[in-house]
Design a protein around this motif. Sequence first.
Motif, PDB file in Angstrom:
ATOM      1  N   ALA A  91       0.778  -1.788  -0.379  1.00 23.60           N
ATOM      2  CA  ALA A  91      -0.161   0.281   0.262  1.00 23.60           C
ATOM      3  C   ALA A  91       0.961   1.285   0.028  1.00 23.60           C
ATOM      4  O   ALA A  91       1.927   1.283  -0.086  1.00 23.60           O
ATOM      5  N   VAL A  92      -0.051   2.074  -0.594  1.00 25.14           N
ATOM      6  CA  VAL A  92       0.698   4.088  -0.105  1.00 25.14           C
ATOM      7  C   VAL A  92       0.629   3.726   1.489  1.00 25.14           C
ATOM      8  O   VAL A  92      -0.710   3.926   1.557  1.00 25.14           O
ATOM      9  N   TYR A  93       1.752   3.981   2.154  1.00 28.11           N
ATOM     10  CA  TYR A  93       1.416   4.129   3.603  1.00 28.11           C
ATOM     11  C   TYR A  93       1.516   6.242   3.890  1.00 28.11           C
ATOM     12  O   TYR A  93       2.532   6.880   3.352  1.00 28.11           O
ATOM     13  N   TYR A  94      -0.020   6.262   5.001  1.00 23.80           N
ATOM     14  CA  TYR A  94       0.349   8.144   5.046  1.00 23.80           C
ATOM     15  C   TYR A  94       0.141   8.034   6.549  1.00 23.80           C
ATOM     16  O   TYR A  94      -0.325   7.437   7.409  1.00 23.80           O
ATOM     17  N   CYS A  95       0.540  10.221   7.415  1.00 18.98           N
ATOM     18  CA  CYS A  95       0.681   9.578   8.191  1.00 18.98           C
ATOM     19  C   CYS A  95      -0.112  11.160   8.412  1.00 18.98           C
ATOM     20  O   CYS A  95      -0.351  11.863   7.395  1.00 18.98           O
ATOM     21  N   ASN A  96      -1.054  11.633   9.065  1.00 23.73           N
ATOM     22  CA  ASN A  96      -1.956  12.747   9.499  1.00 23.73           C
ATOM     23  C   ASN A  96      -2.325  12.614  11.053  1.00 23.73           C
ATOM     24  O   ASN A  96      -1.753  11.698  11.442  1.00 23.73           O
ATOM     25  N   MET A  97      -3.265  13.195  11.261  1.00 24.56           N
ATOM     26  CA  MET A  97      -3.772  13.590  12.631  1.00 24.56           C
ATOM     27  C   MET A  97      -4.749  12.463  12.692  1.00 24.56           C
ATOM     28  O   MET A  97      -4.917  11.878  11.869  1.00 24.56           O
ATOM     29  N   TYR A  98      -4.866  12.245  13.678  1.00 24.68           N
ATOM     30  CA  TYR A  98      -6.006  10.732  13.859  1.00 24.68           C
ATOM     31  C   TYR A  98      -7.284  11.828  14.880  1.00 24.68           C
ATOM     32  O   TYR A  98      -7.273  12.297  15.802  1.00 24.68           O
ATOM     33  N   PRO A  99      -8.464  12.050  15.022  1.00 27.43           N
ATOM     34  CA  PRO A  99      -8.834  12.066  13.185  1.00 27.43           C
ATOM     35  C   PRO A  99      -8.445  12.124  12.287  1.00 27.43           C
ATOM     36  O   PRO A  99      -7.679  13.590  12.595  1.00 27.43           O
ATOM     37  N   ALA A 100      -8.349  11.581  10.946  1.00 23.74           N
ATOM     38  CA  ALA A 100      -7.524  12.294  10.369  1.00 23.74           C
ATOM     39  C   ALA A 100      -8.251  13.714   9.510  1.00 23.74           C
ATOM     40  O   ALA A 100      -9.599  13.968   9.287  1.00 23.74           O
ATOM     41  N   HIS A 101      -7.124  15.326   8.840  1.00 28.43           N
ATOM     42  CA  HIS A 101      -8.494  16.017   8.801  1.00 28.43           C
ATOM     43  C   HIS A 101      -7.409  16.535   6.788  1.00 28.43           C
ATOM     44  O   HIS A 101      -6.691  15.840   7.228  1.00 28.43           O
ATOM     45  N   ARG A 102      -8.470  17.015   6.721  1.00 25.43           N
ATOM     46  CA  ARG A 102      -8.710  16.522   5.484  1.00 25.43           C
ATOM     47  C   ARG A 102      -7.255  17.265   4.082  1.00 25.43           C
ATOM     48  O   ARG A 102      -6.725  16.592   3.334  1.00 25.43           O
ATOM     49  N   ASP A 103      -6.623  18.376   5.155  1.00 29.46           N
ATOM     50  CA  ASP A 103      -5.459  19.807   4.583  1.00 29.46           C
ATOM     51  C   ASP A 103      -4.241  18.643   4.824  1.00 29.46           C
ATOM     52  O   ASP A 103      -3.103  19.214   5.188  1.00 29.46           O
ATOM     53  N   TYR A 104      -4.413  17.779   5.321  1.00 28.84           N
ATOM     54  CA  TYR A 104      -3.210  17.007   6.185  1.00 28.84           C
ATOM     55  C   TYR A 104      -2.214  16.179   5.853  1.00 28.84           C
ATOM     56  O   TYR A 104      -1.295  15.226   6.181  1.00 28.84           O
ATOM     57  N   TRP A 105      -3.169  15.927   4.199  1.00 26.89           N
ATOM     58  CA  TRP A 105      -2.661  14.124   3.748  1.00 26.89           C
ATOM     59  C   TRP A 105      -1.162  14.587   3.075  1.00 26.89           C
ATOM     60  O   TRP A 105      -0.276  15.906   2.860  1.00 26.89           O
ATOM     61  N   GLY A 106      -0.244  13.608   3.545  1.00 30.88           N
ATOM     62  CA  GLY A 106       1.385  14.122   2.363  1.00 30.88           C
ATOM     63  C   GLY A 106       1.666  13.106   1.513  1.00 30.88           C
ATOM     64  O   GLY A 106       0.478  12.848   0.847  1.00 30.88           O
ATOM     65  N   GLN A 107       2.576  13.293   1.111  1.00 31.47           N
ATOM     66  CA  GLN A 107       2.314  12.485  -0.609  1.00 31.47           C
ATOM     67  C   GLN A 107       2.623  11.061  -0.080  1.00 31.47           C
ATOM     68  O   GLN A 107       2.835   9.833  -0.970  1.00 31.47           O
ATOM     69  N   GLY A 108       3.315  10.231   1.065  1.00 30.32           N
ATOM     70  CA  GLY A 108       2.793   9.210   0.841  1.00 30.32           C
ATOM     71  C   GLY A 108       4.329   8.177   1.215  1.00 30.32           C
ATOM     72  O   GLY A 108       5.093   9.154   0.216  1.00 30.32           O
ATOM     73  N   THR A 109       4.151   7.260   1.267  1.00 28.45           N
ATOM     74  CA  THR A 109       5.599   6.746   0.975  1.00 28.45           C
ATOM     75  C   THR A 109       4.940   4.912   0.731  1.00 28.45           C
ATOM     76  O   THR A 109       4.433   4.306   1.474  1.00 28.45           O
ATOM     77  N   ARG A 110       5.559   4.107  -0.250  1.00 24.55           N
ATOM     78  CA  ARG A 110       5.179   3.585  -1.049  1.00 24.55           C
ATOM     79  C   ARG A 110       5.495   1.823  -0.185  1.00 24.55           C
ATOM     80  O   ARG A 110       6.750   1.847  -0.459  1.00 24.55           O
ATOM     81  N   VAL A 111       4.917   1.188  -0.047  1.00 30.30           N
ATOM     82  CA  VAL A 111       5.690  -0.619   0.263  1.00 30.30           C
ATOM     83  C   VAL A 111       4.678  -1.634  -0.522  1.00 30.30           C
ATOM     84  O   VAL A 111       3.717  -1.703   0.039  1.00 30.30           O
ATOM     85  N   THR A 112       5.779  -1.979  -0.356  1.00 28.42           N
ATOM     86  CA  THR A 112       5.695  -3.207  -1.850  1.00 28.42           C
ATOM     87  C   THR A 112       6.254  -4.690  -1.221  1.00 28.42           C
ATOM     88  O   THR A 112       7.281  -4.910  -0.502  1.00 28.42           O
ATOM     89  N   VAL A 113       5.449  -5.638  -1.097  1.00 30.92           N
ATOM     90  CA  VAL A 113       5.773  -6.642  -0.253  1.00 30.92           C
ATOM     91  C   VAL A 113       5.551  -7.693  -1.252  1.00 30.92           C
ATOM     92  O   VAL A 113       4.036  -7.946  -1.662  1.00 30.92           O
ATOM     93  N   SER A 114       6.207  -9.051  -1.656  1.00 24.47           N
ATOM     94  CA  SER A 114       6.505  -9.814  -2.523  1.00 24.47           C
ATOM     95  C   SER A 114       6.453 -11.429  -1.809  1.00 24.47           C
ATOM     96  O   SER A 114       6.816 -11.049  -0.746  1.00 24.47           O
ATOM     97  N   SER A 115       5.470 -11.829  -2.719  1.00 24.04           N
ATOM     98  CA  SER A 115       5.521 -13.486  -1.687  1.00 24.04           C
ATOM     99  C   SER A 115       6.262 -14.289  -2.449  1.00 24.04           C
ATOM    100  O   SER A 115       7.593 -13.511  -2.899  1.00 24.04           O
TER     101      SER A 115
END
Length: 115
Positions: A91-115
């Motif tokens: 997935a792409v992982y993001y951090c934000n406040m909790y609960p999330a605020h619509r103006d607080y999203w970053g660009q995220g960081t991608r995690v790929t897990v292969s089997s």
Amino acid sequence: QVHVVESGGGSVQAGGSLRLSCVDSGTTFSLLTMGWYRQGPGNQRELVAAINSVSGAIYVEDAKGRFTISRDNAKKAVYLQMNSLKPEDTAVYYCNMYPAHRDYWGQGTRVTVSS
């Protein structure tokens, strides 16, 4: 205005580990409950874990025992240590406040897990 910058994603094999980092540029970080969220292919964005400086951390069921959320208020940073990764953690992982605020999203960081 970008409030958070995530990093630490990458490609790993199932069973591997990654540590995600998120740095906040705001001034009230220590007062905020911060969360890690993820959005997998074809899925809605969902909460993974959240942490408050007073009350501690919460995890969704799938993350319990595998992921650990932590924070460093002096660095205005929140981390997600992910162990025993599964392909479904991809997935792409993001951090934000909790609960999330619509103006607080970053660009995220991608995690790929292969089997």
